[in-house]
Design a protein around this motif. Structure first.
Motif, PDB file in Angstrom:
ATOM      1  N   ALA A  12       0.832  -1.205   0.000  1.00  0.00           N
ATOM      2  CA  ALA A  12       0.000   0.000   0.000  1.00  0.00           C
ATOM      3  C   ALA A  12       0.867   1.256   0.000  1.00  0.00           C
ATOM      4  O   ALA A  12       0.553   2.245  -0.677  1.00  0.00           O
ATOM      5  N   LEU A  13       1.963   1.221   0.749  1.00  0.00           N
ATOM      6  CA  LEU A  13       2.892   2.342   0.770  1.00  0.00           C
ATOM      7  C   LEU A  13       3.516   2.551  -0.606  1.00  0.00           C
ATOM      8  O   LEU A  13       3.564   3.676  -1.126  1.00  0.00           O
ATOM      9  N   LEU A  14       3.995   1.475  -1.202  1.00  0.00           N
ATOM     10  CA  LEU A  14       4.659   1.571  -2.502  1.00  0.00           C
ATOM     11  C   LEU A  14       3.681   1.948  -3.613  1.00  0.00           C
ATOM     12  O   LEU A  14       4.048   2.665  -4.553  1.00  0.00           O
ATOM     13  N   TRP A  15       2.445   1.450  -3.517  1.00  0.00           N
ATOM     14  CA  TRP A  15       1.450   1.725  -4.560  1.00  0.00           C
ATOM     15  C   TRP A  15       0.686   3.018  -4.306  1.00  0.00           C
ATOM     16  O   TRP A  15      -0.127   3.416  -5.109  1.00  0.00           O
ATOM     17  N   GLN A  16       0.926   3.630  -3.170  1.00  0.00           N
ATOM     18  CA  GLN A  16       0.264   4.876  -2.780  1.00  0.00           C
ATOM     19  C   GLN A  16      -1.257   4.732  -2.752  1.00  0.00           C
ATOM     20  O   GLN A  16      -2.001   5.446  -3.423  1.00  0.00           O
ATOM     21  N   CYS A  17      -1.686   3.758  -1.953  1.00  0.00           N
ATOM     22  CA  CYS A  17      -3.117   3.554  -1.751  1.00  0.00           C
ATOM     23  C   CYS A  17      -3.343   3.188  -0.291  1.00  0.00           C
ATOM     24  O   CYS A  17      -2.389   2.941   0.456  1.00  0.00           O
ATOM     25  N   ALA A  18      -4.585   3.128   0.123  1.00  0.00           N
ATOM     26  CA  ALA A  18      -4.908   2.744   1.486  1.00  0.00           C
ATOM     27  C   ALA A  18      -4.674   1.240   1.663  1.00  0.00           C
ATOM     28  O   ALA A  18      -4.930   0.460   0.728  1.00  0.00           O
ATOM     29  N   PRO A  19      -4.201   0.818   2.833  1.00  0.00           N
ATOM     30  CA  PRO A  19      -3.976  -0.617   3.052  1.00  0.00           C
ATOM     31  C   PRO A  19      -5.207  -1.475   2.772  1.00  0.00           C
ATOM     32  O   PRO A  19      -5.079  -2.599   2.273  1.00  0.00           O
ATOM     33  N   ARG A  20      -6.392  -0.959   3.058  1.00  0.00           N
ATOM     34  CA  ARG A  20      -7.609  -1.761   2.831  1.00  0.00           C
ATOM     35  C   ARG A  20      -7.816  -2.045   1.340  1.00  0.00           C
ATOM     36  O   ARG A  20      -8.458  -3.034   0.982  1.00  0.00           O
ATOM     37  N   ARG A  21      -7.258  -1.167   0.458  1.00  0.00           N
ATOM     38  CA  ARG A  21      -7.397  -1.416  -0.979  1.00  0.00           C
ATOM     39  C   ARG A  21      -6.657  -2.688  -1.370  1.00  0.00           C
ATOM     40  O   ARG A  21      -7.082  -3.396  -2.289  1.00  0.00           O
ATOM     41  N   VAL A  22      -5.558  -2.962  -0.694  1.00  0.00           N
ATOM     42  CA  VAL A  22      -4.808  -4.186  -0.966  1.00  0.00           C
ATOM     43  C   VAL A  22      -5.467  -5.374  -0.285  1.00  0.00           C
ATOM     44  O   VAL A  22      -5.676  -6.434  -0.888  1.00  0.00           O
ATOM     45  N   LEU A  23      -5.843  -5.204   0.992  1.00  0.00           N
ATOM     46  CA  LEU A  23      -6.402  -6.302   1.779  1.00  0.00           C
ATOM     47  C   LEU A  23      -7.786  -6.713   1.300  1.00  0.00           C
ATOM     48  O   LEU A  23      -8.165  -7.882   1.400  1.00  0.00           O
ATOM     49  N   GLN A  24      -8.564  -5.746   0.798  1.00  0.00           N
ATOM     50  CA  GLN A  24      -9.944  -6.031   0.416  1.00  0.00           C
ATOM     51  C   GLN A  24     -10.146  -6.087  -1.095  1.00  0.00           C
ATOM     52  O   GLN A  24     -11.280  -6.030  -1.574  1.00  0.00           O
ATOM     53  N   ALA A  25      -9.075  -6.185  -1.833  1.00  0.00           N
ATOM     54  CA  ALA A  25      -9.196  -6.286  -3.291  1.00  0.00           C
ATOM     55  C   ALA A  25      -9.955  -7.565  -3.655  1.00  0.00           C
ATOM     56  O   ALA A  25      -9.873  -8.575  -2.944  1.00  0.00           O
TER      57      ALA A  25
ATOM     58  N   ALA B  36      -8.488  -0.109 -11.006  1.00  0.00           N
ATOM     59  CA  ALA B  36      -8.417  -1.413 -11.677  1.00  0.00           C
ATOM     60  C   ALA B  36      -7.004  -1.980 -11.587  1.00  0.00           C
ATOM     61  O   ALA B  36      -6.815  -3.185 -11.367  1.00  0.00           O
ATOM     62  N   GLN B  37      -6.003  -1.128 -11.717  1.00  0.00           N
ATOM     63  CA  GLN B  37      -4.627  -1.610 -11.644  1.00  0.00           C
ATOM     64  C   GLN B  37      -4.254  -2.042 -10.225  1.00  0.00           C
ATOM     65  O   GLN B  37      -3.518  -3.015 -10.045  1.00  0.00           O
ATOM     66  N   ILE B  38      -4.767  -1.338  -9.221  1.00  0.00           N
ATOM     67  CA  ILE B  38      -4.515  -1.743  -7.837  1.00  0.00           C
ATOM     68  C   ILE B  38      -5.144  -3.108  -7.579  1.00  0.00           C
ATOM     69  O   ILE B  38      -4.523  -3.994  -6.961  1.00  0.00           O
ATOM     70  N   ASP B  39      -6.361  -3.311  -8.050  1.00  0.00           N
ATOM     71  CA  ASP B  39      -7.021  -4.608  -7.886  1.00  0.00           C
ATOM     72  C   ASP B  39      -6.228  -5.706  -8.590  1.00  0.00           C
ATOM     73  O   ASP B  39      -6.008  -6.795  -8.043  1.00  0.00           O
ATOM     74  N   THR B  40      -5.789  -5.412  -9.804  1.00  0.00           N
ATOM     75  CA  THR B  40      -5.006  -6.393 -10.559  1.00  0.00           C
ATOM     76  C   THR B  40      -3.696  -6.696  -9.851  1.00  0.00           C
ATOM     77  O   THR B  40      -3.250  -7.850  -9.785  1.00  0.00           O
ATOM     78  N   GLY B  41      -3.064  -5.656  -9.298  1.00  0.00           N
ATOM     79  CA  GLY B  41      -1.818  -5.856  -8.574  1.00  0.00           C
ATOM     80  C   GLY B  41      -1.997  -6.756  -7.363  1.00  0.00           C
ATOM     81  O   GLY B  41      -1.175  -7.643  -7.102  1.00  0.00           O
ATOM     82  N   ALA B  42      -3.082  -6.547  -6.604  1.00  0.00           N
ATOM     83  CA  ALA B  42      -3.345  -7.383  -5.435  1.00  0.00           C
ATOM     84  C   ALA B  42      -3.601  -8.832  -5.849  1.00  0.00           C
ATOM     85  O   ALA B  42      -3.135  -9.774  -5.193  1.00  0.00           O
TER      86      ALA B  42
ATOM     87  N   SER C  40      -5.307 -16.987  -1.496  1.00  0.00           N
ATOM     88  CA  SER C  40      -5.946 -16.658  -0.224  1.00  0.00           C
ATOM     89  C   SER C  40      -5.826 -15.164   0.047  1.00  0.00           C
ATOM     90  O   SER C  40      -4.901 -14.508  -0.457  1.00  0.00           O
ATOM     91  N   ASN C  41      -6.764 -14.639   0.832  1.00  0.00           N
ATOM     92  CA  ASN C  41      -6.704 -13.245   1.251  1.00  0.00           C
ATOM     93  C   ASN C  41      -5.901 -13.066   2.535  1.00  0.00           C
ATOM     94  O   ASN C  41      -5.749 -11.943   3.021  1.00  0.00           O
ATOM     95  N   GLU C  42      -5.406 -14.162   3.101  1.00  0.00           N
ATOM     96  CA  GLU C  42      -4.583 -14.073   4.306  1.00  0.00           C
ATOM     97  C   GLU C  42      -3.263 -13.357   3.982  1.00  0.00           C
ATOM     98  O   GLU C  42      -2.787 -13.425   2.846  1.00  0.00           O
ATOM     99  N   PRO C  43      -2.671 -12.668   4.946  1.00  0.00           N
ATOM    100  CA  PRO C  43      -1.364 -12.059   4.703  1.00  0.00           C
ATOM    101  C   PRO C  43      -0.383 -13.095   4.156  1.00  0.00           C
ATOM    102  O   PRO C  43      -0.387 -14.258   4.568  1.00  0.00           O
ATOM    103  N   LEU C  44       0.454 -12.658   3.243  1.00  0.00           N
ATOM    104  CA  LEU C  44       1.309 -13.602   2.531  1.00  0.00           C
ATOM    105  C   LEU C  44       2.264 -14.360   3.445  1.00  0.00           C
ATOM    106  O   LEU C  44       2.553 -15.538   3.195  1.00  0.00           O
ATOM    107  N   HIS C  45       2.754 -13.726   4.494  1.00  0.00           N
ATOM    108  CA  HIS C  45       3.697 -14.458   5.359  1.00  0.00           C
ATOM    109  C   HIS C  45       3.000 -15.634   6.051  1.00  0.00           C
ATOM    110  O   HIS C  45       3.617 -16.665   6.287  1.00  0.00           O
TER     111      HIS C  45
END
Length: 416
Positions: free
Chosen positions: A109-122, A169-175, A191-196
């Motif tokens: 989210a930091l690198l893509w300059q979006c809110a963390p929820r945009r990555v987690l809830q994609a 759309a690109q943020i969703d595709t990236g996630a 999975s939507n679980e954190p990658l680690h």
């Protein structure tokens, strides 16, 4: 025309003395080989002429191009990652500090300059579970890299919005890309679980502290400015292709033994060092100059951008020592790093730390590369987004150093 030159001919072509010629050989600038009569060395004529042309090219453009492509001056403007004074920053944030607490998704989210929820809830990738499972079954016997190189293009063909240029759309595709790459690498369902946590579960890591180590490793792999794979991604993106295509190209570049594939060479180094009766003698043999007098680099040691040591490796090795199982080869990992430091002064790189994590935690062979690739894709996506916004095609010029016909020799002038 002869394909070889004597020392006298080579020195004359280069406009140097024979002593300087031998110095060039010792520095690896020119290769020499015994002549057929075995009494003198001879030199590849094409290699000599190429070096002579480089020397004659006094134009600033030629000199800058050489420096740009060899750990030199910046070649592109970017606001993503900074490496300076032995430190690594993501969007101005200390990457080492981030690695102590942030998840890869938060760093994305930091690198893509979006809110963390945009990555987690994609949204989930529009691929049927049965289809993905069938693909995994077909490629179950292959390496993580081979599986990913096949499944990413296959998944791309299933995505109706893959060519969409809108930022959302690109943020969703990236996630989706992050999740699918990780799933392909460890042969699991997306999975939507954190990658680690996904990686820890796939590898049977039950300790929360060790799973947290995987998190830190992923964060420190997220980006590293314009390395070979990231530059590849930016070049591909500049042609207008989609994220999955660019990431597949980046993955192929990352796999090379001088990039992310270096982790495999470090794993082999661990195996060899463990079998050695005398570690210091083994290292002396490995580090001995080759027949041309050039130093032989050791996999996993000495990073040109971190002359005082790679801070990513330093943190990961410290965390690994705190989380190592009671009976593990951690002592071997420490002993090898110490012996190399005493022998050559070189310090461990990220590749060494990732391979050490794989070895000490008893992870599957290739887990170090998986950590690298699963983390680095977040940086690739950031660079692809930045390159798309820039809108220009990356198309550098080559500085020709080959043979030239007489009529064309004066026409081929260096470009200023």
């Amino acid at each position: 025309m002869s394909s070889y030159m004597t020392a006298e001919q080579a020195a004359a072509e280069l406009g140097i003395s024979r002593a300087t010629l031998y110095a060039y050989v010792s520095r690896g600038l020119i290769a020499s080989a015994p002549s057929p009569n075995g009494r003198h060395n001879h030199y590849d004529a094409g290699e000599v002429r190429r070096l002579a042309r480089r020397k004659a090219d006094g134009k600033r453009a030629g000199k800058v191009a050489q420096k740009v492509l060899d750990w030199g001056v910046p070649v592109l403007e970017s606001s993503i990652t900074l490496i300076a004074d032995g430190k690594l920053f993501y969007r101005g944030e200390d990457a080492i500090a981030l690695a102590r607490q942030a998840s890869l998704e938060e760093v994305a989210a930091l690198l893509w300059q979006c809110a963390p929820r945009r990555v987690l809830q994609a949204p989930e990738a529009p691929i049927a579970a049965a289809q993905w499972s069938a693909w995994l079954k077909i490629w179950s016997g292959h390496t993580p890299l081979e599986r990913a190189l096949v499944l990413l293009p296959a998944a791309a063909a299933q995505m109706p919005r893959i060519w969409a240029q809108g930022r959302d759309a690109q943020i969703d595709t990236g996630a989706m890309l992050m999740r699918l790459l990780a799933a392909a690498l460890v042969s699991a369902a997306p999975s939507n679980e954190p990658l680690h946590r996904q990686l820890g579960e796939a590898w049977g890591v039950r300790s929360r502290a060790q799973t947290d180590l995987l998190r830190a490793a992923l964060v420190l792999c997220a980006d590293h400015e314009l390395n070979a794979s990231t530059f590849t991604v930016r070049c591909i993106t500049s042609t207008g292709t989609h994220l999955f295509g660019a990431a597949t190209g980046g993955l192929a570049a990352l796999a090379g033994p001088r990039h992310g594939g270096e982790t495999t060479r470090v794993a082999a180094l661990f195996d060899e060092a463990a079998r050695a009766d005398d570690l210091h003698r083994y290292l002396a043999d490995r580090l001995a100059p080759d027949e041309l007098g050039a130093a032989v680099p050791l996999s996993g040691f000495g990073h040109p951008l971190y002359p005082d040591g790679d801070p990513r490796a330093r943190l990961l090795l410290d965390l690994l020592a705190q989380r190592a199982p009671a009976r593990s080869p951690m002592d071997e990992v420490d002993a090898l790093a110490q012996a190399v430091a005493e022998t050559s002064g070189a310090r461990p790189t990220l590749d060494y730390a990732l391979a050490a994590i794989e070895r000490v935690l008893g992870l599957p062979r290739g887990a170090a590369f998986t950590l690298f690739a699963a983390g680095r894709v977040t940086g690739w996506i950031a660079h692809a987004l930045e390159q798309t916004a820039d809108g220009r095609l990356i198309r550098p010029r080559a500085r020709y150093v080959g043979e030239m016909a007489g009529d064309l020799r004066h026409a081929a002038k260096p470009i200023a």
